[in-house]
Design a protein around this motif. Structure first.
Motif: not given
Ligand code: SF4
Ligand code: SF4
Lengths: 251, 515
Positions: B205-210, B216-221, B226-229, B253-261
């Protein structure tokens, strides 16, 4: 009398050396390496590993990269010793092989190279504080013994010539289990005695680095863990783990 | 004596030469002890809770068992000739000057005891060969100095016989664990992972919330969802990444990078809550069984989710376990798509995307940075990437150079196979060892200082969760901002332009190409 004593000593040393090294090497070979631990970058193929090991054994590649002084002295000593040993084949062969004849002159220089290397290594052990810190008495004694061997050998060649015809007859005799007479000059007795000691301690000392080198997984393994599954008998016998996530395991 | 010169404000002084050898300072780090584990940390791992009464017999027997089960242990203890080539290679020695941190001296702490009980020379001539009895003092000394080794293998590269002190350290820690003397940091974390699936103890649960927050940050930017399933059955790719990627900077920020790729590549992917940790602390404590159990979760998760591929995020020791051990510990992976490396590194994935031209990049987005790259020790010397020998050095550099314009390497003696550990690897990334960590980082910091002076390097990228955490903590002590350490995929994230993403400069050449 001395001839018999030395015959016994040399036979015993030979047996201890051969049996001792064989036992240890078998043990190394039979001990499994449970995981792939080549120090990378490592070759991806067997051939690559053979080449890597050849560079290590022939040129001391890693040592060259890590410490030039130890490399120089180690290289002089080991290559010097190898040539000297090959040169000594003439005492054990009749007729002497042509290439052994060929290297006789180089063998003499090699003796000096070996001596220079040993003295260099000894000096480093004494004067370099880091190496002094890690040295035990046996480390100094081992070098001293090798220096003694080289020194007595050079003495016979240049100072008190020994009847090498007689020495050769003695050695060929031993090889046919006959004990002939051994010249009793001091350098020769010291030389043969210290060589025998070296042979005896070989299997129970760090001299095992020579065969051991070929069993270091960090250098001898092929870097192909993703392509081939590396297995070990004892690990295969560990109790199986469940294939699926346990129902209660849902955290 | 002060092993490390300090500035007036108490911060360590950086020398001129990263390889500068200190004078021997006996006992300089003898007082640096990491906290010992409590019974509740040891027992879930299958170790005795506290020091056994018959610890001595158990320890000696364990040593014999390891010599039977592990060729490296047996051979390495036999073959060292005390040549000294490794003595100046350890960053903890360079940082502390304590001679027991010289790799061969570190091995000797154990070798001397092994000799005493298992070799002819040590049994009958202990003084001659430096053999000694196992006593409580010796055990304590093991605990101290085997927890001042980050198992980085820099010494192994230098040894003419390939003797790897890391293997001896792992074995020593296993012996210590087997008599009930564990290290709190490692054992507590492994116990937590066995309960929750990650080192942090984050529940699903906590992980999903994070992850929701990050989405949200990704979409704002980017203006793009962009999803992190997480736990998506039937996804193609299972991403196994260090849990630090979920909460720490610059890891996130690395994780966001993987998600974008992944988004840009159009692949379906997922994280797993059951296997939400790439790091495998079982390796640090030398426990094959624990390492296998931790690895096994990845197999279970992959089967459960029905994925076709496994990709690992940026994590150094994790990548060593993944690349070199996973197939052995949790294979065979015959149920995955054999057309891809199993497992694959995220950098291999990203480089493929870049080289095929599928990933759209605007390098200038990283123009504010002048970069260098810290080769993480376990990636450099315990694994590889790509198809060629040495790919672990080339792949990250190729990605970095593809996403930023300013890149310089540090002193060749401190990178690639000669790289220094960050100072926090191998289970030492704990606050009770901060003193050691700062000292151990000195060679790297000195090398960084050099390129800062020569080329104006401002930031250093790394591909290891431990390196990133360690540097963000110790860099300020050496006069750098804590955000001078970056994830490689953070730079990728900055430079990637997603399809349909609005860019500030509409006339960017890359934007024109995008259709
Ligand atoms: S380099 Fe190898 S052989 Fe030489 S002292 Fe170090 S561990 Fe021993
Ligand atoms: S493995 Fe790394 S930390 Fe450990 S002794 Fe060797 S150089 Fe030092």
């Amino acid at each position: 009398m001395l001839s018999t004593l030395y015959a016994v000593l040399l036979y015993a040393a030979t047996i201890l050396l051969v049996v001792g090294v064989a036992t240890k090497v078998l043990k190394y070979a039979r001990t499994p390496a449970p995981l792939k631990i080549p120090v990378s970058p490592a070759p991806r193929t067997r051939t690559g590993v053979v080449l890597r090991m050849a560079r290590e054994v022939l040129f001391f590649q890693s040592l060259f990269k890590s410490n030039k002084w130890i490399w120089v002295f180690g290289f002089l000593f080991h290559w010097g010793m190898l040539l000297v040993l090959l040169r000594h084949l003439r005492y054990f062969t009749q007729p002497v092989w042509w290439w052994v004849d060929l290297i006789q002159p180089i063998g003499v220089y090699a003796g000096f190279a070996m001596m220079a290397g040993l003295l260099g290594l000894f000096a480093r052990r004494v004067f370099q504080e880091r190496i002094r810190y890690i040295s035990s008495p046996s480390d100094y004694l081992m070098l001293a013994l090798l220096i003694l061997i080289a020194f007595s050998g050079l003495m016979m060649k240049f100072v008190t010539p020994t009847d090498i015809i007689m020495v050769k007859a003695y050695m060929l005799g031993l090889m046919r289990f006959q004990i002939l007479e051994l010249p009793t000059t001091l350098p020769l007795l010291v030389h043969l005695g210290s060589v025998a000691i070296l042979m005896i301690i070989f299997p129970i000392s760090k001299l095992m680095h020579a065969p051991g080198l070929f069993f270091a997984p960090s250098r001898t393994q092929v870097d192909n863990a993703r392509e081939f599954r590396h297995k070990t008998a004892w690990a295969d016998q560990l109790p199986p783990l469940p294939e699926t996530i346990p129902a209660s395991g849902e955290n | 004596m002060a092993p490390l010169d300090k500035n007036d404000d108490g911060t360590p002084k950086i020398g001129k030469d990263p390889l500068e050898i200190p004078k021997l300072a006996c006992g300089a780090s003898a007082d640096i002890h990491t906290f010992e584990a409590a019974p509740e940390h040891n027992e879930p791992l299958g170790f005795p809770g506290e020091l056994l009464d018959n610890w001595k017999e158990v320890a000696i027997a364990k040593m014999g068992e390891l010599a039977e089960k592990n060729r490296a242990f047996r051979v390495y203890l036999d073959t060292c000739v005390k040549c000294g080539a490794c003595t100046d290679k350890c960053h903890y020695f360079l940082g502390t000057g304590d001679p027991k941190n010289m790799p061969v001296a570190r091995q000797d702490l154990l070798r001397s005891v092994y000799r005493r009980y298992y070799t002819f020379a040590g049994k009958y001539f202990p003084k001659l060969v430096g053999a000694r009895d196992l006593t409580k003092e010796v055990l304590d000394e093991w605990y101290t100095y085997y927890h001042q080794c980050s198992q980085c293998r820099r010494c192994a590269v230098s040894c003419p016989y390939g003797i790897d002190t890391a293997e001896i350290s792992m074995a020593a820690r296993e012996i210590l664990d087997s008599v009930g003397v564990g290290q709190k940091y490692c054992n507590e974390i492994i116990a937590k992972l066995k309960k929750t699936g990650n080192n942090l103890g984050l529940n699903p649960k906590a992980l999903r919330a994070t992850l929701d927050d990050l989405e949200e940050d990704l979409e704002d930017e980017t203006g793009i969802p962009v999803k992190i399933p997480l736990d998506v059955k039937g996804a193609d790719i299972l991403l196994i990444t260090p849990s630090a990627d979920f909460f720490a900077e610059p890891h996130i920020d690395g994780l966001l990078g993987y998600a974008k790729v992944f988004h840009s590549a159009g692949v379906s992917w997922t994280l797993s809550s059951y296997a939400s940790e790439a790091a495998n602390f079982g390796m640090f404590i030398g426990s094959y069984e624990n390492m296998r159990e931790v690895s096994w979760r990845i197999r279970q998760a992959a089967k459960d989710l029905g994925v076709k591929r496994i990709v690992f995020g940026e994590c150094g020791h994790a990548w060593r376990v993944a690349y070199s051990f996973l197939n052995t510990l949790a294979g065979p992976f015959d149920f995955l798509d054999q057309n891809y490396p199993i497992p694959q590194h995220i950098l291999e994935f990203t480089l493929d995307e870049i080289e095929s031209g599928r990933l759209k990049i605007d390098k200038s987005k990283n123009d504010e940075y002048v970069m260098t790259f810290h080769d993480s020790c376990n990636v450099a010397r315990g694994s590889s990437m790509g198809r060629e020998e040495g790919g672990q050095f080339e792949v990250p550099r190729a990605v970095l150079k593809a996403v930023c314009n300013n890149y310089y390497d540090m002193d060749p003696d401190t990178i690639r196979e000669n790289t220094f550990c960050c100072g926090g690897g191998g289970g030492l990334l704990t606050d009770d060892l901060l003193d050691l960590r700062v000292k151990g980082a000195k060679p790297r910091m000195t090398a960084l200082q050099q390129v800062t002076e020569e080329h104006g390097v401002t930031h250093m990228a790394a591909i290891c969760a431990i390196c990133k955490t360690q540097f963000s903590k110790v860099m300020p002590k050496y006069g750098y901002d804590m955000d001078s350490i970056m994830s490689v995929h953070q730079l990728v994230a900055n430079a990637v332009i997603l399809d349909g993403q609005e860019t500030d400069e509409a006339d960017e050449p890359v934007a024109e190409e995008s259709t």
